[in-house]
Design a protein around this motif. Structure first.
Motif, mmCIF file in Angstrom:
data_model
loop_
_atom_site.group_PDB
_atom_site.id
_atom_site.type_symbol
_atom_site.label_atom_id
_atom_site.label_comp_id
_atom_site.label_asym_id
_atom_site.label_seq_id
_atom_site.Cartn_x
_atom_site.Cartn_y
_atom_site.Cartn_z
ATOM 1 N N LEU A 197 -2.486 -8.553 12.749
ATOM 2 C CA LEU A 197 -3.834 -8.548 12.182
ATOM 3 C C LEU A 197 -3.834 -9.012 10.730
ATOM 4 O O LEU A 197 -4.725 -9.745 10.296
ATOM 5 N N LEU A 198 -2.840 -8.613 9.977
ATOM 6 C CA LEU A 198 -2.767 -9.032 8.579
ATOM 7 C C LEU A 198 -2.461 -10.524 8.465
ATOM 8 O O LEU A 198 -2.890 -11.173 7.508
ATOM 9 N N ASP A 199 -1.739 -11.085 9.435
ATOM 10 C CA ASP A 199 -1.539 -12.532 9.464
ATOM 11 C C ASP A 199 -2.869 -13.248 9.647
ATOM 12 O O ASP A 199 -3.130 -14.290 9.039
ATOM 13 N N LEU A 200 -3.717 -12.695 10.512
ATOM 14 C CA LEU A 200 -5.025 -13.292 10.732
ATOM 15 C C LEU A 200 -5.866 -13.247 9.463
ATOM 16 O O LEU A 200 -6.552 -14.207 9.116
ATOM 17 N N ILE A 201 -5.811 -12.111 8.779
ATOM 18 C CA ILE A 201 -6.568 -11.963 7.547
ATOM 19 C C ILE A 201 -6.077 -12.959 6.497
ATOM 20 O O ILE A 201 -6.864 -13.609 5.810
#
Length: 376
Positions: free
Chosen positions: A91-95
């Motif tokens: 999820l943090l990669d997406l952000i």
């Protein structure tokens, strides 16, 4: 089964051989170490409470070019350390890539198509070795929200699973269990709240606003001739102290009205704010626990400021909790549906929501923010 050539089901040696000569073995995680594998399918990742299995099994794919490890799981809890770490990393990669988390499916498909069509430079993409495919309800949704149930159960309409079956589980499961197993929501605490979460949601009666922000319906309010009492509690977690101030009174229909007046860190602001509330509402009584807790430090200060202290300690504290649960069950309570009050439900992954919201990605964090309202 036409693709299957052979099945071996001997005790301790279960394997499937496909006609393509692909070979699959079923093993416990602790027995998979040092066995090279081109593809690892790891089920129920939420049950991994430490890193021993992951650290051993994840290395077995490196013996093959383009090896793959796929993990399957429902939502986990605070103890699902491996699943929590891998999910948050994705999820943090997406952000970091500028993708809005609630919309990452649609945007991810668009990005994949752009890359396949040669429209995106490979160097512009984030790490492609980690992927996430998740079907879960939006954080903070009601348990009977049909749209949320459809979000977390994509098999509905394609088999025996129905919305009615999911709705029927609400009464038969704990709140944390239902949110984890049916809505696929992360619950960081498995402790069930003392108050019934479903009844608490039904007791919400907030003000309704129109598109311009004007009040259309004031929602729950205290009757003009009702006795009103401030309630104060101090909560300390690690090095942070947070104080809550609420007001209780009776509505014109006889139900109890509950509302958060203020919630802030520290304690030095409490007496001054209580005096300001008294000047506006006439409230002169303050209920708080007077012994064995941080709130006890406020007793003398509030008394010196002219307030009458209502002692909530010992057996009175236990009795008050029981009466509150009884009144809620009997539909004799209404509250303003404010963020701090809605924390009666088990917590979701608030830290991840906070990170998402800092990038403007998720409005759900607003449900977790302290609020301030004037007492009525």
């Amino acid at each position: 089964m036409q693709a299957t050539a052979k099945v071996r089901d001997a005790n301790g040696s279960i394997a499937i051989t496909a006609r393509s000569r692909a070979h699959y073995e079923i093993r416990a995680a602790k027995n998979a170490r040092a066995k090279p594998a081109a593809k690892v399918l790891m089920d129920e990742m939420r049950e991994q409470r430490d890193w021993s299995a992951w650290n051993a099994v994840s290395q077995t794919t490196k013996s093959f070019w383009n090896g793959m490890l796929v993990g399957f799981s429902n939502a986990g809890d605070a103890g699902s350390v491996v699943l929590w770490h891998q999910r948050n990393a994705a999820l943090l990669d997406l952000i970091a890539a500028g993708i809005q988390v609630p919309d990452y499916v649609e945007e991810g498909i668009a990005d994949a198509e752009a890359y396949a069509n040669g429209e995106t430079a490979e160097s512009a993409l984030v790490d492609q070795s980690l992927g996430i495919f998740e079907w879960s309800a939006a954080p903070g949704c009601a348990k009977n929200d049909v749209e949320a149930i459809l979000q977390s159960n994509p098999s509905i309409g394609h088999g025996s699973m129905t919305i009615e079956i999911c709705l029927a589980d609400i009464r038969g499961m704990t709140d944390a269990g239902y949110r984890t197993e049916v809505l696929c929501q992360w619950v960081t605490s498995r402790i069930e709240p003392y108050l019934d979460a479903t009844d608490w949601e039904k007791a919400a009666d907030p003000a309704l606003l129109d598109g311009d922000g004007a009040i259309v319906d004031a929602g729950s309010t205290i009757a003009a001739d009702s006795r009103m009492v401030l309630g104060i509690d101090v909560f300390r977690e690690k090095r942070v102290t947070r104080t809550s101030m609420v007001v209780a009174g009776y509505r014109s229909d006889g139900r109890v009205h509950l509302e958060v007046v203020a919630q802030r860190t520290g304690m030095t602001w409490v007496v001054k704010h209580a005096v300001a509330v008294r000047a506006k509402t006439g409230i002169t009584q303050v209920a708080l626990q007077t012994k064995g807790c941080d709130a006890a430090d406020l007793v003398a200060l509030l008394s010196d400021a002219g307030f009458t202290i209502v002692d909530i300690s010992a057996s009175t504290l236990l009795t008050a909790a029981g009466r509150m649960a009884d009144r809620l069950r009997e539909d004799k309570v209404r509250h303003r549906s404010q963020g701090p009050l809605n924390r009666v439900r088990p917590r979701v992954d608030v830290e991840l929501l906070r990170r998402c919201d800092e990038h403007g990605r998720d409005a759900a964090r607003a449900r977790c923010e302290p609020v301030q309202h004037s007492a009525r």
